[in-house]
Write a protein that holds these residues in place. Structure first.
Motif, PDB file in Angstrom:
ATOM      1  N   ARG A   1       0.832  -1.201   0.000  1.00  0.00           N
ATOM      2  CA  ARG A   1       0.000   0.000   0.000  1.00  0.00           C
ATOM      3  C   ARG A   1       0.865   1.249   0.000  1.00  0.00           C
ATOM      4  O   ARG A   1       1.733   1.409   0.850  1.00  0.00           O
ATOM      5  CB  ARG A   1      -0.919  -0.007   1.203  1.00  0.00           C
ATOM      6  N   LEU A   2       0.604   2.121  -0.955  1.00  0.00           N
ATOM      7  CA  LEU A   2       1.338   3.372  -1.101  1.00  0.00           C
ATOM      8  C   LEU A   2       0.369   4.517  -0.838  1.00  0.00           C
ATOM      9  O   LEU A   2      -0.642   4.651  -1.528  1.00  0.00           O
ATOM     10  CB  LEU A   2       1.923   3.474  -2.512  1.00  0.00           C
ATOM     11  N   ASP A   3       0.644   5.329   0.186  1.00  0.00           N
ATOM     12  CA  ASP A   3      -0.225   6.438   0.569  1.00  0.00           C
ATOM     13  C   ASP A   3       0.492   7.763   0.336  1.00  0.00           C
ATOM     14  O   ASP A   3       1.687   7.888   0.604  1.00  0.00           O
ATOM     15  CB  ASP A   3      -0.617   6.345   2.046  1.00  0.00           C
TER      16      ASP A   3
ATOM     17  N   VAL B   1       5.047  10.624   1.287  1.00  0.00           N
ATOM     18  CA  VAL B   1       4.726   9.298   0.758  1.00  0.00           C
ATOM     19  C   VAL B   1       5.062   8.247   1.810  1.00  0.00           C
ATOM     20  O   VAL B   1       6.137   8.286   2.429  1.00  0.00           O
ATOM     21  CB  VAL B   1       5.521   9.033  -0.539  1.00  0.00           C
TER      22      VAL B   1
ATOM     23  N   LEU C   1      -2.570   2.229  -4.497  1.00  0.00           N
ATOM     24  CA  LEU C   1      -2.222   3.639  -4.321  1.00  0.00           C
ATOM     25  C   LEU C   1      -3.433   4.397  -3.805  1.00  0.00           C
ATOM     26  O   LEU C   1      -4.531   4.298  -4.356  1.00  0.00           O
ATOM     27  CB  LEU C   1      -1.759   4.232  -5.654  1.00  0.00           C
ATOM     28  N   ARG C   2      -3.209   5.146  -2.728  1.00  0.00           N
ATOM     29  CA  ARG C   2      -4.286   5.955  -2.146  1.00  0.00           C
ATOM     30  C   ARG C   2      -3.737   7.346  -1.898  1.00  0.00           C
ATOM     31  O   ARG C   2      -2.724   7.504  -1.224  1.00  0.00           O
ATOM     32  CB  ARG C   2      -4.768   5.355  -0.835  1.00  0.00           C
TER      33      ARG C   2
ATOM     34  N   VAL D   1       4.695  10.705  -8.216  1.00  0.00           N
ATOM     35  CA  VAL D   1       4.666   9.334  -7.685  1.00  0.00           C
ATOM     36  C   VAL D   1       4.238   8.354  -8.773  1.00  0.00           C
ATOM     37  O   VAL D   1       4.820   7.272  -8.908  1.00  0.00           O
ATOM     38  CB  VAL D   1       3.746   9.254  -6.446  1.00  0.00           C
ATOM     39  N   LEU D   2       3.240   8.721  -9.578  1.00  0.00           N
ATOM     40  CA  LEU D   2       2.827   7.842 -10.678  1.00  0.00           C
ATOM     41  C   LEU D   2       3.958   7.636 -11.680  1.00  0.00           C
ATOM     42  O   LEU D   2       4.140   6.529 -12.207  1.00  0.00           O
ATOM     43  CB  LEU D   2       1.613   8.412 -11.400  1.00  0.00           C
TER      44      LEU D   2
ATOM     45  N   VAL E   1       6.265   5.081 -10.266  1.00  0.00           N
ATOM     46  CA  VAL E   1       5.680   3.738 -10.383  1.00  0.00           C
ATOM     47  C   VAL E   1       5.857   3.217 -11.804  1.00  0.00           C
ATOM     48  O   VAL E   1       6.231   2.056 -12.014  1.00  0.00           O
ATOM     49  CB  VAL E   1       4.188   3.769  -9.976  1.00  0.00           C
TER      50      VAL E   1
ATOM     51  N   MET F   1      -1.335  -2.394 -10.509  1.00  0.00           N
ATOM     52  CA  MET F   1      -1.550  -1.299  -9.573  1.00  0.00           C
ATOM     53  C   MET F   1      -3.025  -0.948  -9.560  1.00  0.00           C
ATOM     54  O   MET F   1      -3.690  -0.987 -10.595  1.00  0.00           O
ATOM     55  CB  MET F   1      -0.740  -0.068  -9.985  1.00  0.00           C
TER      56      MET F   1
ATOM     57  N   MET G   1      -6.033   1.879  -7.800  1.00  0.00           N
ATOM     58  CA  MET G   1      -6.302   3.099  -7.054  1.00  0.00           C
ATOM     59  C   MET G   1      -7.409   2.775  -6.055  1.00  0.00           C
ATOM     60  O   MET G   1      -8.480   2.316  -6.457  1.00  0.00           O
ATOM     61  CB  MET G   1      -6.757   4.206  -7.988  1.00  0.00           C
TER      62      MET G   1
END
Length: 146
Positions: free
Chosen positions: A70-72, A79, A108-109, A122-123, A126, A134, A136
């Protein structure tokens, strides 16, 4: 007293005769409208967005349970990967490790107040890492305004 005779105008004889010329003004107008329509619509129809879509053959059962990471991104642009704060260098290394794992998924949130520039950065990280799986998450909260 002499009699006065009315003479027919000279153009009256020309009106009675059939026209030899074709009126091309409406044809030119229609052609110009069609040309403008083609100029406007052709670039739209040739625009392509590359997508990696799943194949049409049936997918067999997955060999292993997917590993979900999980990437916040918070409102300030910080991040976190699985709750741990990340700087750009560490995040790039972690994303490369996630891409190397065949069963890994990245969720990704982003916070609603996150600046788009940070989200885009960030995108891009990735994508450079080569992550193909991935998702969302948390976007349903933005659907209220629709």
């Amino acid at each position: 007293m002499p009699t006065i005779r009315a003479r027919a105008p000279a153009f009256a004889a020309a009106e009675d005769a059939p026209m030899k010329e074709l009126n091309t003004t409406p044809l030119i107008d229609v052609m110009l409208v069609l040309l403008i329509m083609f100029i406007i619509t052709i670039p739209i129809s040739t625009h392509q967005v590359p997508l990696d879509l799943p194949g049409t053959r049936p997918v067999s059962a997955p060999a292993a349970e997917p590993v979900v990471r999980r990437l916040d991104i918070d409102a300030a642009g910080a991040v976190r990967l699985d709750g741990r704060p990340m700087d750009a260098r560490r995040l790039a290394a972690e994303l490369a490790a996630i891409a190397a794992h065949p069963a890994a998924e990245l969720h990704l949130r982003a916070d609603a107040e996150t600046r788009y520039e940070r989200f885009d950065e960030v995108l891009a990280m990735v994508k450079r890492a080569g992550i193909a799986r991935m998702g969302m998450i948390g976007n349903e909260r933005f659907a209220e305004g629709l």
